[in-house]
Design a protein around this motif. Structure first.
Motif, PDB file in Angstrom:
ATOM      1  N   ASP A 151       0.820  -1.200   0.000  1.00  0.00           N
ATOM      2  CA  ASP A 151       0.000   0.000   0.000  1.00  0.00           C
ATOM      3  C   ASP A 151       0.857   1.255   0.000  1.00  0.00           C
ATOM      4  OD1 ASP A 151      -2.550  -1.412   2.168  1.00  0.00           O
ATOM      5  OD2 ASP A 151      -2.247  -1.541   0.001  1.00  0.00           O
ATOM      6  N   LYS A 152       1.895   1.262   0.822  1.00  0.00           N
ATOM      7  CA  LYS A 152       2.757   2.427   0.934  1.00  0.00           C
ATOM      8  C   LYS A 152       3.487   2.693  -0.382  1.00  0.00           C
ATOM      9  CE  LYS A 152       6.283   4.378   4.005  1.00  0.00           C
ATOM     10  NZ  LYS A 152       7.113   4.152   5.193  1.00  0.00           N
ATOM     11  N   MET A 153       4.051   1.646  -0.982  1.00  0.00           N
ATOM     12  CA  MET A 153       4.831   1.822  -2.184  1.00  0.00           C
ATOM     13  C   MET A 153       3.970   2.015  -3.420  1.00  0.00           C
ATOM     14  SD  MET A 153       7.699   2.209  -1.027  1.00  0.00           S
ATOM     15  CE  MET A 153       8.249   2.636  -2.671  1.00  0.00           C
ATOM     16  N   SER A 154       2.701   1.612  -3.371  1.00  0.00           N
ATOM     17  CA  SER A 154       1.830   1.872  -4.512  1.00  0.00           C
ATOM     18  C   SER A 154       1.467   3.352  -4.591  1.00  0.00           C
ATOM     19  CB  SER A 154       0.541   1.032  -4.400  1.00  0.00           C
ATOM     20  OG  SER A 154      -0.207   1.420  -3.261  1.00  0.00           O
ATOM     21  N   THR A 155       1.652   4.072  -3.470  1.00  0.00           N
ATOM     22  CA  THR A 155       1.353   5.500  -3.416  1.00  0.00           C
ATOM     23  C   THR A 155       2.602   6.353  -3.574  1.00  0.00           C
ATOM     24  OG1 THR A 155      -0.470   5.003  -1.901  1.00  0.00           O
ATOM     25  CG2 THR A 155       0.234   7.297  -2.050  1.00  0.00           C
ATOM     26  N   TYR A 156       3.702   5.905  -2.973  1.00  0.00           N
ATOM     27  CA  TYR A 156       4.933   6.689  -2.978  1.00  0.00           C
ATOM     28  C   TYR A 156       6.081   5.869  -3.567  1.00  0.00           C
ATOM     29  CZ  TYR A 156       2.233   9.355   0.438  1.00  0.00           C
ATOM     30  OH  TYR A 156       1.253  10.074   1.063  1.00  0.00           O
ATOM     31  N   SER A 157       6.874   6.500  -4.407  1.00  0.00           N
ATOM     32  CA  SER A 157       8.035   5.854  -5.005  1.00  0.00           C
ATOM     33  C   SER A 157       9.300   6.554  -4.552  1.00  0.00           C
ATOM     34  CB  SER A 157       7.939   5.914  -6.530  1.00  0.00           C
ATOM     35  OG  SER A 157       9.185   5.590  -7.119  1.00  0.00           O
ATOM     36  N   PRO A 158      10.410   5.801  -4.349  1.00  0.00           N
ATOM     37  CA  PRO A 158      11.679   6.454  -4.012  1.00  0.00           C
ATOM     38  C   PRO A 158      12.090   7.503  -5.048  1.00  0.00           C
ATOM     39  CG  PRO A 158      11.823   4.094  -3.644  1.00  0.00           C
ATOM     40  CD  PRO A 158      10.514   4.326  -4.335  1.00  0.00           C
ATOM     41  N   LEU A 159      11.661   7.324  -6.289  1.00  0.00           N
ATOM     42  CA  LEU A 159      12.017   8.269  -7.347  1.00  0.00           C
ATOM     43  C   LEU A 159      11.366   9.639  -7.162  1.00  0.00           C
ATOM     44  CD1 LEU A 159      11.836   5.876 -10.419  1.00  0.00           C
ATOM     45  CD2 LEU A 159      13.899   6.934  -9.480  1.00  0.00           C
TER      46      LEU A 159
END
Length: 228
Positions: free
Chosen positions: A3-11
């Motif tokens: 859920d977290k990574m589907s919203t925010y990307s390190p890029l």
């Protein structure tokens, strides 16, 4: 993590300002001025940084985890688990192995298994038949700091239900945005070269592993050649 990574990307991260820091504000590192004698007896000085996080009773700062995923259903063979994470000091997203600092009272192997689970959700074991499962104490940049790391090799059994997609339960800190992915071990060098071309920063631990594997292939071929 999904859920977290589907919203925010390190890029999506970026450095917005850089300024000198008052040493009194530093929470994790400190600067030291070292006086020493060189081999001729001449007095010299050296500037160094040190972590303030090394637990009492240990000489180890942290661990890097070389996690190999063994999936009997995969036709690509064993794969290396890697991460994409934004690192402010270089203003880039790095390609890294899971890693972290050792907690007080922990041994490196225990810290590695804990960090892997916290950052990725994977449950792993240490290979008992591997001579180098726990590596040497390695100094990250001895001309600059006294920080060190132990590299721990672990195996992830993908037939274990706990390691199946949907069952992974990472425990990322509020400030951590980590994207996990895998690369087949037999194509590690080529895929890292492509990531480097795309502008990612290759962490030294990952790059050294890949380069060592490529050199091992060369020397294995040389040793296996018929001298006649």
């Amino acid at each position: 993590m999904a859920d977290k990574m589907s919203t925010y990307s390190p890029l999506s991260a970026k450095v917005t300002a850089v300024e000198a820091m008052d040493p009194k504000e530093a929470k994790w590192i400190t600067l030291k001025k070292i006086s020493y004698q060189d081999p001729t007896g001449k007095e010299r000085t050296w500037e160094s940084s040190e972590r303030q996080t090394r637990p009492k009773g240990t000489d180890v700062d942290g661990v890097g985890v070389i996690a190999v995923l063994n999936d009997p259903k995969s036709s690509n063979g064993p794969a290396l688990l890697l991460q994409k994470q934004f690192r402010p000091p270089i203003n880039k997203v790095t390609i890294e192995v899971p890693s972290g600092l050792i907690d007080e009272g922990e041994d490196p192997a225990t810290a590695a298994l804990r960090e892997l689970k916290e950052e990725t959700g994977y449950i792993a074991t240490l290979p008992k038949d591997a001579n180098a499962a726990e590596g040497f104490l390695m100094w990250n940049d001895p001309g600059f700091c006294n920080t060190n790391t132990k590299i721990i090799f672990v195996e992830v059994d993908m037939s274990d239900p706990r390691n199946q997609e949907g069952n992974l339960k990472p425990e990322l800190e509020e400030s951590e945005y980590i994207e996990c992915f895998t690369i087949p071990l037999d194509n590690l060098w080529n895929e890292l070269a492509e990531l480097d071309r795309q502008g990612y920063a290759i962490d030294a631990r990952v790059g050294t592993l890949a380069q060592g594997m490529e050199m091992a292939k060369k020397w294995k071929e040389a040793l296996n050649k018929d001298p006649s």
